[in-house]
Structures are given as structure tokens and as C-alpha cells.
Design a protein around this motif. Structure first.
Motif, PDB file in Angstrom:
ATOM      1  N   ASP A 134      21.185  79.359  16.020  1.00  5.85           N
ATOM      2  CA  ASP A 134      21.815  79.969  17.194  1.00  5.85           C
ATOM      3  C   ASP A 134      23.228  80.451  16.866  1.00  5.85           C
ATOM      4  OD1 ASP A 134      21.649  80.526  20.112  1.00  5.85           O
ATOM      5  OD2 ASP A 134      23.376  79.160  20.133  1.00  5.85           O
ATOM      6  N   ALA A 135      23.983  79.639  16.141  1.00  2.64           N
ATOM      7  CA  ALA A 135      25.345  80.038  15.767  1.00  2.64           C
ATOM      8  C   ALA A 135      25.322  81.270  14.866  1.00  2.64           C
ATOM      9  CB  ALA A 135      26.060  78.879  15.069  1.00  2.64           C
ATOM     10  N   LEU A 136      24.373  81.329  13.958  1.00  4.15           N
ATOM     11  CA  LEU A 136      24.260  82.492  13.066  1.00  4.15           C
ATOM     12  C   LEU A 136      24.046  83.767  13.863  1.00  4.15           C
ATOM     13  CD1 LEU A 136      23.967  83.825  10.297  1.00  4.15           C
ATOM     14  CD2 LEU A 136      21.580  83.068  10.276  1.00  4.15           C
ATOM     15  N   GLU A 137      23.286  83.671  14.924  1.00  2.88           N
ATOM     16  CA  GLU A 137      22.985  84.873  15.702  1.00  2.88           C
ATOM     17  C   GLU A 137      24.008  85.201  16.782  1.00  2.88           C
ATOM     18  OE1 GLU A 137      18.701  86.128  15.859  1.00  2.88           O
ATOM     19  OE2 GLU A 137      18.577  84.015  16.468  1.00  2.88           O
ATOM     20  N   THR A 175      33.165  83.914   9.981  1.00  5.67           N
ATOM     21  CA  THR A 175      33.205  82.733   9.114  1.00  5.67           C
ATOM     22  C   THR A 175      32.218  81.677   9.599  1.00  5.67           C
ATOM     23  OG1 THR A 175      35.512  83.155   8.569  1.00  5.67           O
ATOM     24  CG2 THR A 175      34.691  80.933   8.149  1.00  5.67           C
ATOM     25  N   ILE A 176      32.140  81.471  10.894  1.00  4.03           N
ATOM     26  CA  ILE A 176      31.185  80.513  11.451  1.00  4.03           C
ATOM     27  C   ILE A 176      29.763  80.972  11.153  1.00  4.03           C
ATOM     28  CG2 ILE A 176      30.316  79.405  13.560  1.00  4.03           C
ATOM     29  CD1 ILE A 176      33.134  78.491  12.853  1.00  4.03           C
ATOM     30  N   ARG A 177      29.504  82.261  11.309  1.00  6.69           N
ATOM     31  CA  ARG A 177      28.163  82.786  11.022  1.00  6.69           C
ATOM     32  C   ARG A 177      27.814  82.620   9.544  1.00  6.69           C
ATOM     33  NH1 ARG A 177      30.180  87.131  13.900  1.00  6.69           N
ATOM     34  NH2 ARG A 177      29.875  88.541  12.125  1.00  6.69           N
ATOM     35  N   ARG A 178      28.787  82.848   8.662  1.00  4.71           N
ATOM     36  CA  ARG A 178      28.547  82.703   7.221  1.00  4.71           C
ATOM     37  C   ARG A 178      28.268  81.249   6.864  1.00  4.71           C
ATOM     38  NH1 ARG A 178      32.259  82.121   2.946  1.00  4.71           N
ATOM     39  NH2 ARG A 178      33.893  82.652   4.408  1.00  4.71           N
ATOM     40  N   ARG A 194      17.284  88.395  10.447  1.00  2.00           N
ATOM     41  CA  ARG A 194      18.038  89.320  11.300  1.00  2.00           C
ATOM     42  C   ARG A 194      19.469  89.470  10.803  1.00  2.00           C
ATOM     43  NH1 ARG A 194      14.515  87.118  15.156  1.00  2.00           N
ATOM     44  NH2 ARG A 194      15.863  85.373  15.665  1.00  2.00           N
ATOM     45  N   ALA A 195      20.085  88.352  10.426  1.00  2.00           N
ATOM     46  CA  ALA A 195      21.463  88.408   9.942  1.00  2.00           C
ATOM     47  C   ALA A 195      21.541  89.156   8.616  1.00  2.00           C
ATOM     48  CB  ALA A 195      22.030  86.999   9.795  1.00  2.00           C
ATOM     49  N   SER A 220      27.196  92.418  11.110  1.00  3.13           N
ATOM     50  CA  SER A 220      28.286  93.365  10.846  1.00  3.13           C
ATOM     51  C   SER A 220      29.132  92.966   9.635  1.00  3.13           C
ATOM     52  CB  SER A 220      29.179  93.481  12.089  1.00  3.13           C
ATOM     53  OG  SER A 220      29.732  92.207  12.400  1.00  3.13           O
ATOM     54  N   ASP A 221      29.042  91.720   9.214  1.00  2.00           N
ATOM     55  CA  ASP A 221      29.862  91.237   8.101  1.00  2.00           C
ATOM     56  C   ASP A 221      29.035  91.177   6.814  1.00  2.00           C
ATOM     57  OD1 ASP A 221      32.604  89.736   7.572  1.00  2.00           O
ATOM     58  OD2 ASP A 221      31.019  88.639   6.504  1.00  2.00           O
ATOM     59  N   ARG A 222      29.575  91.774   5.760  1.00  2.00           N
ATOM     60  CA  ARG A 222      28.874  91.825   4.472  1.00  2.00           C
ATOM     61  C   ARG A 222      28.642  90.439   3.893  1.00  2.00           C
ATOM     62  NH1 ARG A 222      31.400  93.052  -0.877  1.00  2.00           N
ATOM     63  NH2 ARG A 222      33.240  92.949   0.425  1.00  2.00           N
ATOM     64  N   ALA A 223      29.623  89.534   4.015  1.00  2.00           N
ATOM     65  CA  ALA A 223      29.487  88.181   3.478  1.00  2.00           C
ATOM     66  C   ALA A 223      28.405  87.393   4.212  1.00  2.00           C
ATOM     67  CB  ALA A 223      30.821  87.440   3.557  1.00  2.00           C
ATOM     68  N   VAL A 224      28.275  87.613   5.506  1.00  2.00           N
ATOM     69  CA  VAL A 224      27.212  86.949   6.285  1.00  2.00           C
ATOM     70  C   VAL A 224      25.853  87.456   5.821  1.00  2.00           C
ATOM     71  CG1 VAL A 224      26.223  86.622   8.592  1.00  2.00           C
ATOM     72  CG2 VAL A 224      28.701  86.550   8.276  1.00  2.00           C
ATOM     73  N   ARG A 225      25.748  88.774   5.610  1.00  2.00           N
ATOM     74  CA  ARG A 225      24.478  89.328   5.133  1.00  2.00           C
ATOM     75  C   ARG A 225      24.107  88.742   3.777  1.00  2.00           C
ATOM     76  NH1 ARG A 225      26.945  94.117   6.987  1.00  2.00           N
ATOM     77  NH2 ARG A 225      27.227  94.832   4.851  1.00  2.00           N
ATOM     78  N   ALA A 226      25.078  88.663   2.874  1.00  2.00           N
ATOM     79  CA  ALA A 226      24.814  88.126   1.531  1.00  2.00           C
ATOM     80  C   ALA A 226      24.445  86.644   1.582  1.00  2.00           C
ATOM     81  CB  ALA A 226      26.041  88.333   0.642  1.00  2.00           C
TER      82      ALA A 226
END
Length: 142
Positions: A61-64, A70-73, A101-102, A107-113
Motif C-alpha cells: 500500500d505504501a509503495l502505491e 523515499t518511502i516508496r523506494r 505497477r511501480a 514518477s521516480d526513477r529510483a522507485v522504478r529501479a
């Protein structure tokens, strides 16, 4: 006397279980509801060490939904650690869906990676055989 010690030991074991369960519930609540960035970050880091399905659900849930990248990563990385072969299928699927989905749309490249790395970690769990290993016979006669 030994019976009293056994009763006390049993009570301590039960109390430890409840304390652990309460810690997970507290961190789930902090991650999902605290307006304080540091509290949410601490909760996510603590939940990363838990194998409890509630931790996996809260991290997904936090990831989405968390506004802070930073929290999402951290949630994405934590899911890679929290999900294991003992995670219930529904919680594991929720984590994989959130990571997918992430990985594709955050929107953040580090979260995607980070999401992609955790997907690979979880996928490697699925590739490992579960249960007893098959016996291997080698013919050494030449």
C-alpha cells in the motif's frame, strides 16, 4: 516449584508473541497514517524485517500510495526482503502487483529501479523448487 516455573515460562512465551504482533500492528498503522516522514520511514524499515503478511500488505500500500519517493523506494526494497516462500499467495500476489505497477509507472526513477530488483528477487523464489530435492543418480562405470 518446577510447575510454577513452567507456567511462568509459558506466560512469557505468550506475552512475547503478543508483543511481536502488537509491534507489527503499530508499524502498519504508522506507515499508513503518520503524517511524519521519519515515523513512516522507521515503520517501513521495521516492517522490512517482518515476514508477517500484514507487513507485506502495508508495504504494498505504501509503495502505491505514499507521496514521498523515499518511502516508496524503501517499501519496494522492503517487499523484496519481506516476501519469501512462506508468504501467503494472496499477500505475495498483492506485493508483485504493486511492484509491477511501480516498476512501470512510478514518477521516480529510483522507485522504478528498486521495484524491478524486488520483482526479480521474488521471481527467483518462484523458480526454486519447493519440497524435497530429487535424487540424482550418476553412472560412474566407464
Amino acid at each position: 516449584m518446577s510447575r510454577a516455573l513452567a507456567v511462568i515460562a509459558g506466560c512469557l512465551v505468550l506475552c512475547a508473541r503478543f508483543a511481536h504482533a502488537d509491534a507489527v500492528a503499530t508499524n502498519v498503522r504508522e506507515l499508513g497514517q503518520s503524517p511524519n516522514y521519519r515515523s513512516r520511514l522507521a515503520a517501513a524499515l521495521t516492517l522490512a524485517k517482518s515476514r508477517d503478511p500484514r507487513a507485506v500488505i502495508a508495504l504494498s500500500d505504501a509503495l502505491e500510495h505514499d507521496d514521498n519517493a523515499t518511502i516508496r523506494r524503501v517499501a519496494a526494497l522492503a517487499l523484496g526482503k519481506a516476501v519469501d516462500e512462506h508468504t501467503p499467495d494472496d499477500a505475495r500476489q498483492l506485493a508483485v502487483d504493486a511492484l509491477d505497477r511501480a516498476a512501470g509507472h512510478d514518477s521516480d526513477r529510483a522507485v522504478r529501479a528498486s521495484s524491478k530488483r524486488s520483482i526479480a528477487t521474488i521471481a527467483s523464489l518462484n523458480a526454486r523448487p519447493t519440497g524435497p530435492r530429487p535424487e540424482v543418480f550418476v553412472n560412474v562405470e566407464a
